[in-house]
Design an enzyme around this catalytic site. Sequence first.
Site, PDB file in Angstrom:
ATOM      1  N   GLY A 228     -13.606   7.912  -7.845  1.00 53.73           N
ATOM      2  CA  GLY A 228     -12.243   8.197  -8.256  1.00 53.73           C
ATOM      3  C   GLY A 228     -11.192   7.849  -7.226  1.00 53.73           C
ATOM      4  O   GLY A 228     -10.060   8.352  -7.297  1.00 53.73           O
TER       5      GLY A 228
ATOM      6  N   HIS B 180      -4.269   0.675   8.420  1.00 54.42           N
ATOM      7  CA  HIS B 180      -4.711   0.476   7.037  1.00 54.42           C
ATOM      8  C   HIS B 180      -6.182   0.081   7.010  1.00 54.42           C
ATOM      9  O   HIS B 180      -6.559  -0.992   7.472  1.00 54.42           O
ATOM     10  CB  HIS B 180      -3.879  -0.607   6.339  1.00 54.42           C
ATOM     11  CG  HIS B 180      -4.318  -0.831   4.915  1.00 54.42           C
ATOM     12  ND1 HIS B 180      -3.793  -0.128   3.855  1.00 54.42           N
ATOM     13  CD2 HIS B 180      -5.278  -1.634   4.392  1.00 54.42           C
ATOM     14  CE1 HIS B 180      -4.388  -0.512   2.736  1.00 54.42           C
ATOM     15  NE2 HIS B 180      -5.301  -1.424   3.033  1.00 54.42           N
TER      16      HIS B 180
ATOM     17  N   ASN C 279     -12.915  10.249  -1.203  1.00 57.54           N
ATOM     18  CA  ASN C 279     -13.406   9.426  -2.300  1.00 57.54           C
ATOM     19  C   ASN C 279     -13.438   7.970  -1.845  1.00 57.54           C
ATOM     20  O   ASN C 279     -12.507   7.496  -1.199  1.00 57.54           O
ATOM     21  CB  ASN C 279     -12.498   9.581  -3.526  1.00 57.54           C
ATOM     22  CG  ASN C 279     -12.487  11.002  -4.061  1.00 57.54           C
ATOM     23  OD1 ASN C 279     -13.539  11.641  -4.125  1.00 57.54           O
ATOM     24  ND2 ASN C 279     -11.314  11.500  -4.433  1.00 57.54           N
TER      25      ASN C 279
ATOM     26  N   ASP D 116      -0.199  16.495  -0.822  1.00 58.20           N
ATOM     27  CA  ASP D 116      -0.525  15.704  -2.003  1.00 58.20           C
ATOM     28  C   ASP D 116       0.525  15.968  -3.078  1.00 58.20           C
ATOM     29  O   ASP D 116       0.931  17.106  -3.314  1.00 58.20           O
ATOM     30  CB  ASP D 116      -1.921  16.075  -2.510  1.00 58.20           C
ATOM     31  CG  ASP D 116      -2.459  15.063  -3.505  1.00 58.20           C
ATOM     32  OD1 ASP D 116      -3.423  14.347  -3.159  1.00 58.20           O
ATOM     33  OD2 ASP D 116      -1.919  14.981  -4.627  1.00 58.20           O
TER      34      ASP D 116
ATOM     35  N   CYS E 169       0.621   3.287   3.243  1.00 61.82           N
ATOM     36  CA  CYS E 169       1.321   2.619   4.351  1.00 61.82           C
ATOM     37  C   CYS E 169       2.826   2.853   4.216  1.00 61.82           C
ATOM     38  O   CYS E 169       3.520   3.045   5.226  1.00 61.82           O
ATOM     39  CB  CYS E 169       1.011   1.128   4.355  1.00 61.82           C
ATOM     40  SG  CYS E 169      -0.611   0.696   5.036  1.00 61.82           S
TER      41      CYS E 169
ATOM     42  N   HIS F 272      -8.280   8.095   3.059  1.00 58.02           N
ATOM     43  CA  HIS F 272      -7.605   9.392   3.146  1.00 58.02           C
ATOM     44  C   HIS F 272      -8.597  10.509   2.908  1.00 58.02           C
ATOM     45  O   HIS F 272      -9.451  10.422   2.034  1.00 58.02           O
ATOM     46  CB  HIS F 272      -6.451   9.501   2.139  1.00 58.02           C
ATOM     47  CG  HIS F 272      -6.815   9.147   0.729  1.00 58.02           C
ATOM     48  ND1 HIS F 272      -6.967   7.852   0.299  1.00 58.02           N
ATOM     49  CD2 HIS F 272      -7.071   9.919  -0.348  1.00 58.02           C
ATOM     50  CE1 HIS F 272      -7.287   7.830  -0.982  1.00 58.02           C
ATOM     51  NE2 HIS F 272      -7.374   9.078  -1.400  1.00 58.02           N
TER      52      HIS F 272
ATOM     53  N   CYS G 154       0.838  -1.205   0.000  1.00 61.38           N
ATOM     54  CA  CYS G 154       0.000   0.000   0.000  1.00 61.38           C
ATOM     55  C   CYS G 154       0.873   1.255   0.000  1.00 61.38           C
ATOM     56  O   CYS G 154       1.737   1.428   0.865  1.00 61.38           O
ATOM     57  CB  CYS G 154      -0.913   0.000   1.225  1.00 61.38           C
ATOM     58  SG  CYS G 154      -1.778   1.557   1.480  1.00 61.38           S
TER      59      CYS G 154
ATOM     60  N   HIS H 243      -6.345   3.187   0.660  1.00 66.88           N
ATOM     61  CA  HIS H 243      -6.071   3.425   2.088  1.00 66.88           C
ATOM     62  C   HIS H 243      -6.843   4.704   2.395  1.00 66.88           C
ATOM     63  O   HIS H 243      -6.597   5.747   1.756  1.00 66.88           O
ATOM     64  CB  HIS H 243      -4.560   3.592   2.318  1.00 66.88           C
ATOM     65  CG  HIS H 243      -4.143   3.789   3.743  1.00 66.88           C
ATOM     66  ND1 HIS H 243      -3.102   3.074   4.327  1.00 66.88           N
ATOM     67  CD2 HIS H 243      -4.597   4.636   4.698  1.00 66.88           C
ATOM     68  CE1 HIS H 243      -2.949   3.467   5.587  1.00 66.88           C
ATOM     69  NE2 HIS H 243      -3.849   4.427   5.825  1.00 66.88           N
TER      70      HIS H 243
HETATM   71  P1  5GP Z   1      -7.770   9.513  -4.479  1.00 69.13           P
HETATM   72  O1  5GP Z   1      -7.784   9.675  -5.978  1.00 69.13           O
HETATM   73  O2  5GP Z   1      -7.536   8.078  -4.081  1.00 69.13           O
HETATM   74  O3  5GP Z   1      -8.944  10.130  -3.784  1.00 69.13           O
HETATM   75  O4  5GP Z   1      -6.535  10.360  -3.969  1.00 69.13           O
HETATM   76  C1  5GP Z   1      -5.227   9.886  -4.033  1.00 69.13           C
HETATM   77  C2  5GP Z   1      -4.316  11.101  -3.959  1.00 69.13           C
HETATM   78  O5  5GP Z   1      -3.019  10.630  -3.679  1.00 69.13           O
HETATM   79  C3  5GP Z   1      -4.242  11.912  -5.249  1.00 69.13           C
HETATM   80  O6  5GP Z   1      -4.672  13.238  -5.017  1.00 69.13           O
HETATM   81  C4  5GP Z   1      -2.764  11.827  -5.637  1.00 69.13           C
HETATM   82  O7  5GP Z   1      -2.267  13.037  -6.178  1.00 69.13           O
HETATM   83  C5  5GP Z   1      -2.086  11.458  -4.334  1.00 69.13           C
HETATM   84  N1  5GP Z   1      -0.876  10.672  -4.487  1.00 69.13           N
HETATM   85  C6  5GP Z   1      -0.689   9.614  -5.326  1.00 69.13           C
HETATM   86  N2  5GP Z   1       0.549   9.135  -5.194  1.00 69.13           N
HETATM   87  C7  5GP Z   1       1.168   9.909  -4.250  1.00 69.13           C
HETATM   88  C8  5GP Z   1       2.482   9.891  -3.692  1.00 69.13           C
HETATM   89  O8  5GP Z   1       3.343   9.069  -4.015  1.00 69.13           O
HETATM   90  N3  5GP Z   1       2.767  10.851  -2.764  1.00 69.13           N
HETATM   91  C9  5GP Z   1       1.832  11.770  -2.375  1.00 69.13           C
HETATM   92  N4  5GP Z   1       2.207  12.664  -1.456  1.00 69.13           N
HETATM   93  N5  5GP Z   1       0.585  11.803  -2.870  1.00 69.13           N
HETATM   94  C10 5GP Z   1       0.258  10.876  -3.802  1.00 69.13           C
HETATM   95 ZN    ZN Z   2      -2.316   1.292   3.666  1.00 68.22          ZN
END
Ligand code: 5GP
Ligand code: ZN
Length: 114
Positions: A93, A46, A87, A30, A7, A100, A4, A98
Amino acid sequence: MSDCLFCKIRDGQIPATITYRDQAVVAFKDIGPKAPFHQLVIPTQHIASLAEAKSEHAALLGKLMLVASELASAAGYRERGFRVVMNAGPDAGQSVAHVHLHVLAGRALDWPPG
Ligand code: 5GP
Ligand code: ZN
């Protein structure tokens, strides 16, 4: 969970700009900010999705919200406003499995979201 992404960020195996950490919660910037202020708040535990959360996680989920508010307020967005988004699942999306919270601020945010 060993595969993950969040994680791994929690454990320092993948670098991130950590903005808050306690026993239960970690927050970090982000990597692809969608607003001038865009941080993610995760439980250290997790949990794959809000859809997987149980009643035993209620206090933890509430804590994510309070940390989100504290981070936005500390960055100066208490009066101007900020948005928290979680989300859950493919139609929403969710791309990282995990739980967030997104905390977004620093520009007028459209409603409804796309
Ligand atoms: P989701 O689309 O699952 O709601 O949000 C995932 C978020 O994680 C996205 O806004 C994306 O930019 C962010 N993200 C993806 N990979 C990484 C990473 O390696 N580091 C950080 N800091 N954010 C990440
Ligand atoms: Zn996780």
